[in-house]
Design an enzyme around this catalytic site. Structure first.
Site, mmCIF file in Angstrom:
data_model
loop_
_atom_site.group_PDB
_atom_site.id
_atom_site.type_symbol
_atom_site.label_atom_id
_atom_site.label_comp_id
_atom_site.label_asym_id
_atom_site.label_seq_id
_atom_site.Cartn_x
_atom_site.Cartn_y
_atom_site.Cartn_z
ATOM 1 N N SER A 150 50.050 -18.016 -51.370
ATOM 2 C CA SER A 150 51.289 -18.357 -52.058
ATOM 3 C C SER A 150 52.470 -17.641 -51.419
ATOM 4 O O SER A 150 52.395 -16.428 -51.159
ATOM 5 C CB SER A 150 51.171 -17.958 -53.538
ATOM 6 N N SER A 151 53.561 -18.336 -51.152
ATOM 7 C CA SER A 151 54.780 -17.762 -50.590
ATOM 8 C C SER A 151 54.469 -17.101 -49.240
ATOM 9 O O SER A 151 54.092 -17.796 -48.292
ATOM 10 C CB SER A 151 55.411 -16.793 -51.586
#
Length: 448
Positions: A150-151
Site C-alpha cells: 500500500s502506498s
C-alpha cells in the site's frame, strides 16, 4: 511541508482507515507474527517479520506484503487482511519494515540508483533475501512468490516486479506509481515530487524501457501486474494509475485498449488487458470516490485470486476455503433459493472468535454432513448479549435486534456432501461476548 508530513503519517503509513475497519486484531490462530533478525544479505538494513499459518501445504506460496511510509511490517499485519486469509489458503506472508528515511518518514527505497538495478543493492536485495529465507526455513515455493503493498509498499511492489522479474510471478500494487517514476531521493516527498504531483508523463514505450533497463539480461516470463487506485486520492494522484497501466501493458507488448472491463463490486471499475491466449497480464481497478485508503475490505482476496493461490487450500485447513474463486458480485435484495440439509443427517457449524476490548472478528465454518449437496444457504443465530455485526466477507450478513442472518455469496452457495464453506465478520460488543449456542441452516438446527 508540515501539513504534508501530517497527512503522510495519517494516511500513507499503511494505518489506513478503511483497512482498519476490516481487521483490527491478529488472526484467530495459534500461529503468530515472528521477527527474524538474521535472514541473509540486508543492504537496506530492513527488519523482517513473517507469518506462517499452522495449516499449509508442503511447499506454500509466499506473499510479500509491504506497508506505507512511516508504517511497519507489524502494523500492516494488523491492518490488512493478508494474514487472516493466509490461515484460510495456507500461504506464508512476509512483512518487511522499511528503515530508510525519505525526508518525511521511513519508506521503501524506490528512488536510488542502486535500488533500480537488478542486484544493485538497497531494499530490493534485502526483500529477496527474506524470500529466500522463507524458502529455506519453511519450504516456501519459489515458483509462487508474489508482492503486494500500500502506498510506498504499492510503489515497491511495482519496483520489485521490474528489478526481480525472475523472483516474483505477480504483484498487486495499491496506490503505487510506475517503476522509475522517482528521479532520486530529493524527488520523493509527495509535495515536491514531479512523480507524485503528476508532472511525469512518459509514453508507454518510455515507461516500458525503464523496466527493461532494470535487468537488461532478462529474457524470461514477466510477472503479471494488478493495479489499484482511488479516484479521489489527493496524496498519490489517480493519474498515476494510467501511467502504471501504460508501463506494464508495454512490457507485455499489449495495446492501451482493455480487452475487457466490468464492475465486479459496487464502485470497483476494472479493466483487463489479456494476451492472445486470453491470459490477463495487467488488471487495473479504479475505485470510485476512494482516497488514499486502500486496500479496503475484500481487496486482499481479489489480489490473491489474481495471483491464483486461492484454489490451493492448506493440507488441514484452519478455516475451510470457499468453493470457487470468482469475485463476488454486489448482493441483491432477492434472497437466494435454498435447499435444507439432507433429512436425518444435518449440519455442523464451527464458530471461532478473536476478541479485543470492545470488538472482535469471527470465522464461521458450515459443514454439510449429508449425502447430497445443499444449494443456497442461509445461516441464522441469536446473540445472548449486545453484539452488533459491522461488516462481513464471503457472505451477506444482516442483523435485526439480536437475530443475525447470513446468506451465501454468489460464488459459495453450494455446499457439497461432506463439504464445507466459511465466512467471516467483524462486530462490536460490551460486557460478555459469548458464542451463539444454536445455529439453524435453511431452517434446520445444526450441531455446533
Amino acid at each position: 511541508m508540515n501539513r504534508m508530513k501530517t497527512a503522510i503519517a495519517a494516511v500513507a503509513s499503511g494505518v489506513l482507515a478503511a483497512a482498519a475497519a476490516v481487521v483490527l486484531s491478529t488472526p484467530a490462530s495459534a500461529a503468530s507474527l515472528v521477527e527474524v533478525t538474521s535472514f541473509g544479505d540486508n543492504p537496506g538494513g530492513m527488519r523482517m517479520h513473517i507469518y506462517v499459518p499452522d495449516s499449509r501445504p508442503a511447499n506454500p506460496a509466499i506473499v510479500v506484503a509491504m506497508h506505507g511510509c512511516s508504517g511497519s511490517g507489524p502494523g500492516f499485519y494488523q491492518q490488512s487482511e493478508f494474514a487472516r486469509l493466509a490461515d484460510q489458503y495456507g500461504y506464508i506472508v512476509i512483512y518487511p519494515s522499511a528503515m530508510q528515511e525519505a525526508g518525511f518518514g521511513r519508506c521503501f527505497d524506490t528512488w536510488s540508483d542502486a535500488a533500480k538495478r537488478h542486484g544493485g543493492g538497497s531494499d530490493p536485495v534485502s526483500i529477496v533475501s527474506m524470500v529466500n529465507y522463507a524458502n529455506r526455513q519453511y519450504g516456501g515455493d519459489l515458483n509462487r512468490v508474489y508482492a503486494t503493498g500500500s502506498s510506498s509498499g504499492g510503489m515497491m511492489t511495482q519496483h520489485m516486479l521490474a528489478v526481480y522479474p525472475e523472483v516474483f510471478k505477480a504483484g498487486a500494487s495499491f496506490m503505487g506509481v510506475p517503476f522509475g517514476c522517482f528521479a532520486n531521493a530529493a524527488d520523493y516527498p509527495p509535495s515536491t515530487s514531479q512523480c507524485t504531483t503528476g508532472q511525469v508523463d512518459r509514453t508507454p514505450q518510455q515507461w516500458g524501457d525503464l523496466v527493461r533497463a532494470a535487468y537488461p539480461a532478462y529474457s524470461g516470463v514477466r510477472p503479471r501486474a494488478q493495479l489499484w487506485h482511488g479516484t479521489a486520492d489527493n496524496l498519490v494522484p489517480y493519474s498515476r494509475l494510467n501511467e502504471s497501466i501504460e508501463q506494464w501493458t508495454n512490457v507485455f507488448g499489449l495495446g492501451q485498449t482493455p480487452t475487457a472491463s466490468d464492475t465486479p463490486q459496487t464502485n470497483w471499475n476494472r479493466r483487463r488487458y489479456a494476451n492472445s491466449s486470453s491470459t490477463v497480464q495487467v488488471e487495473a481497478y479504479a475505485i470510485q470516490g476512494a482516497g488514499h485508503s486502500l486496500p479496503a475490505s475484500g481487496m486482499a482476496l481479489a489480489a490473491l485470486q489474481f495471483f491464483g493461490i486461492t484454489s490451493t487450500p492448506p493440507t488441514t485447513p484452519t478455516t475451510p476455503p470457499p468453493t470457487a474463486t470468482t469475485p463476488t458480485t454486489p448482493p441483491t435484495s432477492t434472497p437466494p433459493t435454498t435447499s435444507p440439509p439432507p433429512a436425518g443427517t444435518g449440519c455442523r457449524v464451527a464458530y471461532t472468535a478473536n476478541s479485543w476490548n470492545t470488538g472482535f472478528t469471527a470465522t464461521v465454518a458450515i459443514t454439510n454432513n449429508g449425502s447430497s449437496a445443499i444449494n443456497g444457504w442461509t445461516l441464522q443465530w441469536t446473540w445472548s448479549g449486545n453484539q452488533q455485526v459491522t461488516n462481513a466477507w464471503s457472505a451477506t450478513v444482516a442483523q435485526s435486534g439480536n437475530q443475525v442472518t447470513a446468506r451465501n455469496a454468489a460464488w459459495n452457495g453450494t455446499i457439497a456432501a461432506g463439504g464445507s464453506v466459511s465466512f467471516g465478520f467483524q462486530a462490536t460488543y460490551s460486557g460478555a461476548n459469548n458464542a451463539p449456542t444454536q445455529f439453524t441452516l435453511n431452517g434446520t438446527a445444526c450441531a455446533s
